[in-house]
Design a protein around this motif. Structure first.
Motif, PDB file in Angstrom:
ATOM      1  N   MET A  16      -7.813 -19.215 -28.020  1.00 55.48           N
ATOM      2  CA  MET A  16      -6.606 -19.992 -28.233  1.00 55.48           C
ATOM      3  C   MET A  16      -7.046 -21.361 -28.717  1.00 55.48           C
ATOM      4  O   MET A  16      -7.606 -22.143 -27.948  1.00 55.48           O
ATOM      5  N   PRO A  17      -6.900 -21.698 -30.021  1.00 60.94           N
ATOM      6  CA  PRO A  17      -5.926 -21.094 -30.926  1.00 60.94           C
ATOM      7  C   PRO A  17      -6.519 -20.183 -32.013  1.00 60.94           C
ATOM      8  O   PRO A  17      -5.784 -19.802 -32.921  1.00 60.94           O
ATOM      9  N   TYR A 222      10.534 -32.350 -19.768  1.00 65.69           N
ATOM     10  CA  TYR A 222       9.566 -32.958 -20.684  1.00 65.69           C
ATOM     11  C   TYR A 222       9.858 -32.653 -22.153  1.00 65.69           C
ATOM     12  O   TYR A 222       9.208 -33.226 -23.028  1.00 65.69           O
ATOM     13  N   GLY A 223      10.795 -31.759 -22.437  1.00 61.58           N
ATOM     14  CA  GLY A 223      11.105 -31.436 -23.820  1.00 61.58           C
ATOM     15  C   GLY A 223      10.076 -30.556 -24.478  1.00 61.58           C
ATOM     16  O   GLY A 223       9.802 -30.677 -25.670  1.00 61.58           O
ATOM     17  N   LEU A 224       9.488 -29.633 -23.712  1.00 55.91           N
ATOM     18  CA  LEU A 224       8.437 -28.760 -24.222  1.00 55.91           C
ATOM     19  C   LEU A 224       8.987 -27.361 -24.492  1.00 55.91           C
ATOM     20  O   LEU A 224       9.904 -26.897 -23.813  1.00 55.91           O
ATOM     21  N   ASP A 225       8.403 -26.679 -25.477  1.00 51.26           N
ATOM     22  CA  ASP A 225       8.767 -25.292 -25.778  1.00 51.26           C
ATOM     23  C   ASP A 225       7.617 -24.334 -25.492  1.00 51.26           C
ATOM     24  O   ASP A 225       7.821 -23.254 -24.967  1.00 51.26           O
ATOM     25  N   LEU A 226       6.408 -24.699 -25.873  1.00 49.34           N
ATOM     26  CA  LEU A 226       5.196 -23.943 -25.545  1.00 49.34           C
ATOM     27  C   LEU A 226       4.439 -24.758 -24.506  1.00 49.34           C
ATOM     28  O   LEU A 226       3.980 -25.865 -24.795  1.00 49.34           O
ATOM     29  N   TYR A 227       4.261 -24.215 -23.292  1.00 50.80           N
ATOM     30  CA  TYR A 227       3.623 -25.032 -22.268  1.00 50.80           C
ATOM     31  C   TYR A 227       3.156 -24.166 -21.106  1.00 50.80           C
ATOM     32  O   TYR A 227       3.485 -22.970 -21.007  1.00 50.80           O
ATOM     33  N   GLY A 228       2.377 -24.793 -20.236  1.00 48.34           N
ATOM     34  CA  GLY A 228       1.912 -24.153 -19.015  1.00 48.34           C
ATOM     35  C   GLY A 228       2.092 -25.096 -17.840  1.00 48.34           C
ATOM     36  O   GLY A 228       2.049 -26.320 -18.004  1.00 48.34           O
ATOM     37  N   VAL A 229       2.300 -24.532 -16.667  1.00 43.88           N
ATOM     38  CA  VAL A 229       2.494 -25.323 -15.453  1.00 43.88           C
ATOM     39  C   VAL A 229       1.560 -24.791 -14.376  1.00 43.88           C
ATOM     40  O   VAL A 229       1.525 -23.587 -14.112  1.00 43.88           O
ATOM     41  N   ASP A 230       0.789 -25.679 -13.751  1.00 40.82           N
ATOM     42  CA  ASP A 230      -0.059 -25.318 -12.620  1.00 40.82           C
ATOM     43  C   ASP A 230       0.703 -25.608 -11.333  1.00 40.82           C
ATOM     44  O   ASP A 230       1.169 -26.739 -11.115  1.00 40.82           O
ATOM     45  N   VAL A 231       0.826 -24.588 -10.505  1.00 44.02           N
ATOM     46  CA  VAL A 231       1.621 -24.683  -9.288  1.00 44.02           C
ATOM     47  C   VAL A 231       0.772 -24.304  -8.083  1.00 44.02           C
ATOM     48  O   VAL A 231       0.014 -23.331  -8.122  1.00 44.02           O
ATOM     49  N   LEU A 232       0.894 -25.073  -7.026  1.00 45.38           N
ATOM     50  CA  LEU A 232       0.307 -24.719  -5.735  1.00 45.38           C
ATOM     51  C   LEU A 232       1.426 -24.324  -4.781  1.00 45.38           C
ATOM     52  O   LEU A 232       2.477 -24.966  -4.746  1.00 45.38           O
ATOM     53  N   VAL A 241       1.211 -29.424  -9.980  1.00 47.44           N
ATOM     54  CA  VAL A 241       0.056 -30.320  -9.995  1.00 47.44           C
ATOM     55  C   VAL A 241      -0.431 -30.613 -11.410  1.00 47.44           C
ATOM     56  O   VAL A 241      -1.271 -31.491 -11.595  1.00 47.44           O
ATOM     57  N   ASP A 242       0.080 -29.914 -12.415  1.00 48.06           N
ATOM     58  CA  ASP A 242      -0.308 -30.227 -13.788  1.00 48.06           C
ATOM     59  C   ASP A 242       0.654 -29.544 -14.753  1.00 48.06           C
ATOM     60  O   ASP A 242       1.206 -28.477 -14.455  1.00 48.06           O
ATOM     61  N   VAL A 243       0.847 -30.176 -15.924  1.00 44.64           N
ATOM     62  CA  VAL A 243       1.639 -29.609 -17.006  1.00 44.64           C
ATOM     63  C   VAL A 243       0.802 -29.714 -18.277  1.00 44.64           C
ATOM     64  O   VAL A 243       0.249 -30.778 -18.580  1.00 44.64           O
ATOM     65  N   ASN A 244       0.679 -28.616 -19.017  1.00 49.64           N
ATOM     66  CA  ASN A 244      -0.143 -28.571 -20.227  1.00 49.64           C
ATOM     67  C   ASN A 244       0.716 -28.206 -21.429  1.00 49.64           C
ATOM     68  O   ASN A 244       1.481 -27.242 -21.381  1.00 49.64           O
ATOM     69  N   ASP A 245       0.569 -28.961 -22.519  1.00 49.03           N
ATOM     70  CA  ASP A 245       1.428 -28.744 -23.673  1.00 49.03           C
ATOM     71  C   ASP A 245       0.985 -27.574 -24.542  1.00 49.03           C
ATOM     72  O   ASP A 245       1.803 -26.994 -25.256  1.00 49.03           O
ATOM     73  N   PHE A 246      -0.283 -27.195 -24.541  1.00 51.14           N
ATOM     74  CA  PHE A 246      -0.727 -26.011 -25.292  1.00 51.14           C
ATOM     75  C   PHE A 246      -1.880 -25.407 -24.527  1.00 51.14           C
ATOM     76  O   PHE A 246      -3.045 -25.634 -24.840  1.00 51.14           O
ATOM     77  N   PRO A 247      -1.570 -24.629 -23.480  1.00 50.61           N
ATOM     78  CA  PRO A 247      -2.612 -24.101 -22.598  1.00 50.61           C
ATOM     79  C   PRO A 247      -3.319 -22.895 -23.205  1.00 50.61           C
ATOM     80  O   PRO A 247      -3.131 -22.560 -24.377  1.00 50.61           O
TER      81      PRO A 247
END
Length: 306
Positions: A16-17, A222-232, A241-247
């Protein structure tokens, strides 16, 4: 379509990518790759209006790619994700302020430009997780059990730029990573970088309605369309605990094709995915947990991030 991917050297050989670029090319689209960290760029030529249908960023948080993406957006070019939205999550101190102000379940966050200032954090907040505000891929994340240990880490933290510190969330040592692609959510779990099982390979898991609702709300906030979220999964419920715009989109089935289609859709609509009727366990993005219906599927469809 003609697309421009901004790719940092460290991601040059990553799936990726790279696989997305290969898939888009196979579909007949022209994909230009710019490596902002190793190229001399004539800015006015690089971002001239009409040169590409969309620009896509895959760089490290503190890399030069975001500046180039913002320059493209400034002259009216479409970016994936929106350049302003990316800035809002690349700076982890800013992301925490935005998220908590909008009611997202995020830890209390301290920020400091110099590591010695972190000594002012009350002892009751320890243990702490300390990391650079512009960190990525788990770089320089440290679990600090006590003020004494924080003082001993001073020299290691110098030079990391703006730092953030958050009270440690007790958890099982497993991170839940949720990816949003084309309005669909996919949940995976893997060992935490702070836990004993950090090398454990990730695997797909069922997505609960509560986590699905939180993840969908992240896209809206956050206004994101492609993203990832780290959750505990902490003692008081899920915590972001984290947000990634292109994981990495690891463990997402047919990730290259799904991400490629999402990029094309966003390019064709000026960077915003049209709202779609939601199906499955999550009827619409909501801030509060939704009642548990039938067993949640492995993915859920949500409406657009904006």
């Amino acid at each position: 379509m003609r697309l421009c991917f901004l790719v940092e050297e460290r991601y040059r050989h990553d799936g990726m990518p790279r696989e997305v670029i290969r898939q888009l090319s196979a579909w007949g689209h022209q994909v230009d790759v710019v490596r902002p960290g190793s190229s001399l760029l004539r800015m006015s030529d690089a971002v001239r209006a009409g040169s590409h249908d969309a620009w896509v960023l895959k760089t490290v948080s503190g890399g030069p790619g975001l500046t180039l993406l913002e320059a493209a957006a400034a002259v009216g070019l479409t970016t994936v994700n929106d350049a302003r939205s990316i800035r809002g999550v690349r700076d982890k101190a800013l992301a925490a302020a935005i998220g908590r102000s909008r009611g997202l379940p995020m830890p209390l966050t301290y920020a400091a430009a110099r590591p010695e200032v972190l000594a002012e954090i009350p002892e009751a907040e320890f243990p702490l997780v300390v990391k650079p505000a512009d960190g990525s891929s788990g770089r320089a994340v440290r679990l600090v059990p006590s003020p004494d240990r924080l003082a001993a880490l001073g020299s290691e933290l110098t030079g990391e730029g703006m730092l953030i510190a958050q009270p440690y969330v007790p958890n099982s040592g497993i991170d839940l990573k949720v990816y949003c692609v084309g309005g669909e959510l996919y949940a995976t779990e893997r060992g935490s970088p702070l836990g004993p099982d950090r090398g454990v390979r990730g695997r797909r898991v069922a997505l609960t309605p509560e986590v699905a609702a939180i993840t969908a709300e992240v896209g809206s906030v956050y206004g994101l369309d492609l993203y990832g979220v780290d959750v505990l999964l902490g003692p008081d419920g899920p915590v972001i605990v984290d947000v990634n715009d292109f994981p990495s989109f690891k463990e997402v089935p047919d990730a290259a094709a799904r991400v490629g289609r999402a990029v094309l859709e966003l390019a064709g609509t000026g960077g915003t995915r049209p709202g779609a009727a939601a199906v499955g366990a999550l009827p619409e993005p909501v801030r509060a947990p939704v009642p548990a219906p039938a067993p949640a599927p492995m993915s859920a469809t949500v409406s657009g991030g904006r």
